[in-house]
Scaffold this motif. Structure first.
Motif, mmCIF file in Angstrom:
data_model
loop_
_atom_site.group_PDB
_atom_site.id
_atom_site.type_symbol
_atom_site.label_atom_id
_atom_site.label_comp_id
_atom_site.label_asym_id
_atom_site.label_seq_id
_atom_site.Cartn_x
_atom_site.Cartn_y
_atom_site.Cartn_z
ATOM 1 N N ARG A 100 0.858 -1.191 0.000
ATOM 2 C CA ARG A 100 0.000 0.000 0.000
ATOM 3 C C ARG A 100 0.888 1.233 0.000
ATOM 4 N NH1 ARG A 100 -4.899 -2.192 1.680
ATOM 5 N NH2 ARG A 100 -4.691 -4.063 2.980
ATOM 6 N N PRO A 101 0.358 2.358 -0.439
ATOM 7 C CA PRO A 101 1.131 3.606 -0.385
ATOM 8 C C PRO A 101 1.509 3.963 1.048
ATOM 9 C CG PRO A 101 -0.781 3.848 -1.810
ATOM 10 C CD PRO A 101 -0.930 2.531 -1.102
ATOM 11 N N ASN A 102 2.698 4.538 1.200
ATOM 12 C CA ASN A 102 3.150 5.046 2.499
ATOM 13 C C ASN A 102 3.197 3.962 3.573
ATOM 14 O OD1 ASN A 102 3.210 7.746 1.428
ATOM 15 N ND2 ASN A 102 0.996 7.783 1.654
ATOM 16 N N THR A 103 3.539 2.747 3.166
ATOM 17 C CA THR A 103 3.683 1.685 4.149
ATOM 18 C C THR A 103 4.862 1.999 5.072
ATOM 19 O OG1 THR A 103 2.785 0.026 2.659
ATOM 20 C CG2 THR A 103 4.194 -0.756 4.440
ATOM 21 N N GLY A 104 4.633 1.916 6.355
ATOM 22 C CA GLY A 104 5.684 2.275 7.299
ATOM 23 C C GLY A 104 6.750 1.210 7.445
ATOM 24 N N SER A 105 6.341 -0.055 7.418
ATOM 25 C CA SER A 105 7.290 -1.146 7.610
ATOM 26 C C SER A 105 7.072 -2.200 6.540
ATOM 27 C CB SER A 105 7.098 -1.770 8.991
ATOM 28 O OG SER A 105 7.847 -2.969 9.086
ATOM 29 N N THR A 107 8.051 -5.167 6.600
ATOM 30 C CA THR A 107 7.861 -6.497 7.170
ATOM 31 C C THR A 107 6.431 -6.721 7.653
ATOM 32 O OG1 THR A 107 8.472 -5.801 9.408
ATOM 33 C CG2 THR A 107 10.260 -6.476 7.955
ATOM 34 N N TYR A 108 5.635 -5.684 7.675
ATOM 35 C CA TYR A 108 4.283 -5.723 8.213
ATOM 36 C C TYR A 108 3.299 -6.254 7.182
ATOM 37 C CZ TYR A 108 -0.103 -3.801 10.086
ATOM 38 O OH TYR A 108 -1.374 -3.626 10.543
ATOM 39 N N LEU A 109 2.649 -7.374 7.493
ATOM 40 C CA LEU A 109 1.712 -7.975 6.552
ATOM 41 C C LEU A 109 0.583 -7.023 6.198
ATOM 42 C CD1 LEU A 109 1.413 -11.606 7.987
ATOM 43 C CD2 LEU A 109 2.685 -10.878 5.981
ATOM 44 N N GLY A 110 0.162 -6.211 7.141
ATOM 45 C CA GLY A 110 -0.926 -5.276 6.890
ATOM 46 C C GLY A 110 -0.566 -4.176 5.917
ATOM 47 N N GLY A 111 0.716 -4.034 5.623
ATOM 48 C CA GLY A 111 1.150 -3.035 4.660
ATOM 49 C C GLY A 111 1.015 -3.479 3.214
ATOM 50 N N VAL A 112 0.641 -4.736 3.012
ATOM 51 C CA VAL A 112 0.515 -5.281 1.664
ATOM 52 C C VAL A 112 -0.917 -5.111 1.170
ATOM 53 C CG1 VAL A 112 0.660 -7.371 0.259
ATOM 54 C CG2 VAL A 112 2.365 -6.925 2.047
ATOM 55 N N GLY A 113 -1.027 -4.562 -0.047
ATOM 56 C CA GLY A 113 -2.343 -4.345 -0.617
ATOM 57 C C GLY A 113 -2.803 -5.468 -1.529
ATOM 58 N N SER A 114 -1.853 -6.135 -2.183
ATOM 59 C CA SER A 114 -2.187 -7.213 -3.109
ATOM 60 C C SER A 114 -1.190 -8.349 -2.970
ATOM 61 C CB SER A 114 -2.168 -6.719 -4.565
ATOM 62 O OG SER A 114 -3.098 -5.692 -4.771
ATOM 63 N N TRP A 115 -1.699 -9.584 -3.068
ATOM 64 C CA TRP A 115 -0.870 -10.788 -3.013
ATOM 65 C C TRP A 115 -1.024 -11.591 -4.283
ATOM 66 C CZ3 TRP A 115 2.366 -11.394 1.033
ATOM 67 C CH2 TRP A 115 2.064 -10.783 2.247
#
Length: 125
Positions: A100-105, A107-115
């Protein structure tokens, strides 16, 4: 949103190499940080590597440093993971990820928008 399809997984002996590919579709690909994660049964999906939108910066898990290389080709909408000196503990399903835009980390799974759907890598001893 970016759609992702991985390829290149397979069976390899310890010490060998594999190159994973991820084909992306979507107009925003060239502006998205991309990454690779992996997962084994019963364990949480874990970060492997990430590359910023222009390939200018790369990030690696400690387990991948010195052995894996992430790269991208924005002209072809492709992301790659070159894996060398593979070990049995690298055995996992490998997933391509669009952050996702502006992902802070990274390594964070929640920062991924698409798999992607994942590709199996098996390293035999």
């Amino acid at each position: 949103q970016v759609q992702l399809v991985e390829s290149g997984g397979g069976l390899v002996q310890a010490g060998g190499s594999l190159k994973l590919s991820c084909a992306a579709s979507g107009r925003t690909f060239s502006s998205v940080t991309m990454g690779w994660f992996r997962q084994t049964p019963g364990k949480e999906r874990e970060f492997v590597a990430a590359v910023t939108w222009n390939g200018g910066r790369t990030y690696y898990a400690d387990s991948a440093k010195g052995r894996f290389t992430i790269s991208r080709n924005n002209g072809r909408n492709m992301v790659y993971l070159q894996m060398n000196s593979l070990k049995p503990e690298d055995t996992a399903i490998y997933f391509c990820a669009a952050y996702r835009p502006n992902t802070g980390s990274y390594t964070y799974l929640g920062g991924v928008g698409s798999w992607g759907q994942g590709t199996q890598v098996t390293v035999s001893s």
